[in-house]
Design a protein around this motif. Sequence first.
Motif, PDB file in Angstrom:
ATOM      1  N   ALA A  63     -16.815   5.309  -3.920  1.00 56.63           N
ATOM      2  CA  ALA A  63     -17.056   5.321  -2.602  1.00 56.63           C
ATOM      3  C   ALA A  63     -17.647   6.596  -1.778  1.00 56.63           C
ATOM      4  O   ALA A  63     -17.012   7.406  -2.443  1.00 56.63           O
ATOM      5  CB  ALA A  63     -15.803   4.878  -1.539  1.00 56.63           C
ATOM      6  N   PRO A  64     -18.634   6.363  -1.144  1.00 58.76           N
ATOM      7  CA  PRO A  64     -19.091   7.488  -0.749  1.00 58.76           C
ATOM      8  C   PRO A  64     -18.253   8.307   0.495  1.00 58.76           C
ATOM      9  O   PRO A  64     -17.688   7.658   1.132  1.00 58.76           O
ATOM     10  CB  PRO A  64     -20.226   7.508   0.417  1.00 58.76           C
ATOM     11  CG  PRO A  64     -20.230   5.884  -0.014  1.00 58.76           C
ATOM     12  CD  PRO A  64     -19.128   5.408  -0.789  1.00 58.76           C
ATOM     13  N   THR A  65     -18.361   9.764   0.297  1.00 57.04           N
ATOM     14  CA  THR A  65     -17.112  10.540  -0.271  1.00 57.04           C
ATOM     15  C   THR A  65     -18.243  11.791   0.756  1.00 57.04           C
ATOM     16  O   THR A  65     -18.863  12.521   0.263  1.00 57.04           O
ATOM     17  CB  THR A  65     -16.317  11.332  -0.970  1.00 57.04           C
ATOM     18  OG1 THR A  65     -15.719  10.392  -1.573  1.00 57.04           O
ATOM     19  CG2 THR A  65     -15.338  12.474  -0.369  1.00 57.04           C
ATOM     20  N   CYS A  66     -17.806  12.402   1.980  1.00 61.55           N
ATOM     21  CA  CYS A  66     -18.285  13.623   2.541  1.00 61.55           C
ATOM     22  C   CYS A  66     -17.486  14.825   2.017  1.00 61.55           C
ATOM     23  O   CYS A  66     -16.343  14.571   1.809  1.00 61.55           O
ATOM     24  CB  CYS A  66     -17.836  13.727   3.971  1.00 61.55           C
ATOM     25  SG  CYS A  66     -18.813  15.111   5.002  1.00 61.55           S
ATOM     26  N   MET A  67     -18.072  15.786   1.944  1.00 62.86           N
ATOM     27  CA  MET A  67     -17.421  16.790   0.713  1.00 62.86           C
ATOM     28  C   MET A  67     -17.677  18.327   1.218  1.00 62.86           C
ATOM     29  O   MET A  67     -19.161  18.419   1.197  1.00 62.86           O
ATOM     30  CB  MET A  67     -18.044  16.583  -0.108  1.00 62.86           C
ATOM     31  CG  MET A  67     -17.298  18.079  -1.556  1.00 62.86           C
ATOM     32  SD  MET A  67     -17.790  17.545  -2.686  1.00 62.86           S
ATOM     33  CE  MET A  67     -19.435  18.147  -3.667  1.00 62.86           C
ATOM     34  N   ASP A  92     -13.724  21.152  -0.107  1.00 62.79           N
ATOM     35  CA  ASP A  92     -12.856  19.260   0.784  1.00 62.79           C
ATOM     36  C   ASP A  92     -13.441  18.420   1.307  1.00 62.79           C
ATOM     37  O   ASP A  92     -14.548  18.276   1.604  1.00 62.79           O
ATOM     38  CB  ASP A  92     -12.852  20.469   2.160  1.00 62.79           C
ATOM     39  CG  ASP A  92     -11.961  19.781   3.452  1.00 62.79           C
ATOM     40  OD1 ASP A  92     -11.288  19.064   3.482  1.00 62.79           O
ATOM     41  OD2 ASP A  92     -12.195  20.237   4.476  1.00 62.79           O
ATOM     42  N   THR A  93     -12.720  17.835   0.991  1.00 63.36           N
ATOM     43  CA  THR A  93     -12.820  16.040   1.060  1.00 63.36           C
ATOM     44  C   THR A  93     -12.226  15.036   2.015  1.00 63.36           C
ATOM     45  O   THR A  93     -11.791  13.687   1.943  1.00 63.36           O
ATOM     46  CB  THR A  93     -13.048  15.588  -0.109  1.00 63.36           C
ATOM     47  OG1 THR A  93     -11.551  15.656  -0.868  1.00 63.36           O
ATOM     48  CG2 THR A  93     -13.736  16.052  -0.821  1.00 63.36           C
ATOM     49  N   SER A  94     -11.092  16.215   3.035  1.00 60.85           N
ATOM     50  CA  SER A  94     -10.571  15.579   3.986  1.00 60.85           C
ATOM     51  C   SER A  94     -11.668  14.325   4.896  1.00 60.85           C
ATOM     52  O   SER A  94     -10.849  13.545   5.570  1.00 60.85           O
ATOM     53  CB  SER A  94      -9.828  16.068   4.931  1.00 60.85           C
ATOM     54  OG  SER A  94     -10.597  17.100   5.507  1.00 60.85           O
ATOM     55  N   GLY A  95     -12.855  14.806   5.034  1.00 60.48           N
ATOM     56  CA  GLY A  95     -13.312  14.305   5.873  1.00 60.48           C
ATOM     57  C   GLY A  95     -12.961  14.372   6.957  1.00 60.48           C
ATOM     58  O   GLY A  95     -13.999  13.309   8.522  1.00 60.48           O
ATOM     59  N   PRO A  98     -16.172  17.532  11.806  1.00 60.49           N
ATOM     60  CA  PRO A  98     -17.255  16.251  12.863  1.00 60.49           C
ATOM     61  C   PRO A  98     -18.468  16.042  12.583  1.00 60.49           C
ATOM     62  O   PRO A  98     -19.175  14.800  12.443  1.00 60.49           O
ATOM     63  CB  PRO A  98     -17.921  17.365  14.190  1.00 60.49           C
ATOM     64  CG  PRO A  98     -16.483  18.702  13.845  1.00 60.49           C
ATOM     65  CD  PRO A  98     -15.794  18.472  12.587  1.00 60.49           C
ATOM     66  N   ALA A  99     -19.157  16.599  11.319  1.00 58.62           N
ATOM     67  CA  ALA A  99     -20.355  16.175  10.577  1.00 58.62           C
ATOM     68  C   ALA A  99     -19.800  15.114  10.121  1.00 58.62           C
ATOM     69  O   ALA A  99     -21.477  14.471   8.939  1.00 58.62           O
ATOM     70  CB  ALA A  99     -21.557  17.448   9.510  1.00 58.62           C
ATOM     71  N   CYS A 100     -18.638  15.168   9.013  1.00 61.11           N
ATOM     72  CA  CYS A 100     -18.639  13.776   8.131  1.00 61.11           C
ATOM     73  C   CYS A 100     -19.305  11.891   8.839  1.00 61.11           C
ATOM     74  O   CYS A 100     -20.124  11.061   8.025  1.00 61.11           O
ATOM     75  CB  CYS A 100     -17.148  14.076   7.532  1.00 61.11           C
ATOM     76  SG  CYS A 100     -17.573  15.008   6.793  1.00 61.11           S
TER      77      CYS A 100
END
Length: 145
Positions: A63-67, A92-95, A98-100
């Motif tokens: 799934a798409p992940t913010c990193m 850091d993939t915690s999401g 604020p930009a995630c």
Amino acid sequence: MKLSKLALRVVPVLVAGTACIVHIACGDPSHVFAAREYQGARDCLDMTTSVDVVSGGDPGDCAPTCMLLPNDDAGPSVFVTTMCPPYPFGADTSGSDPACPKALAAFDRNDTCTSDGGSTHPAPAADAGADAQPTAAPDAEAAAP
């Protein structure tokens, strides 16, 4: 007969040397880790780019992940990736950034930054009514002395 004795000594050395080279070239697997960098000021994503080379075979898509990745020049860079872990060192993939949410929304609408300063699928403009100041309810106006 001399040639046969020499061949018996040289061939095993060549085979061992070739095996050693093949082992080094085909040692631990690694793969290119790819992602799309989020451009916050433009609310769009750059084209997919290589971010790092990580250990292990290519794990496939997730799934798409913010990193977030460290960036010495301007703080962390925000990326969206669909590659499964392992992630690059320091990611850091915690999401929690604020930009995630905006980066993932840009990914969902497949919004790619263009060279002319625009993007392919910009976010819809905010409804002017939502930004306007609320007015008093009619009952509140009637109740005022």
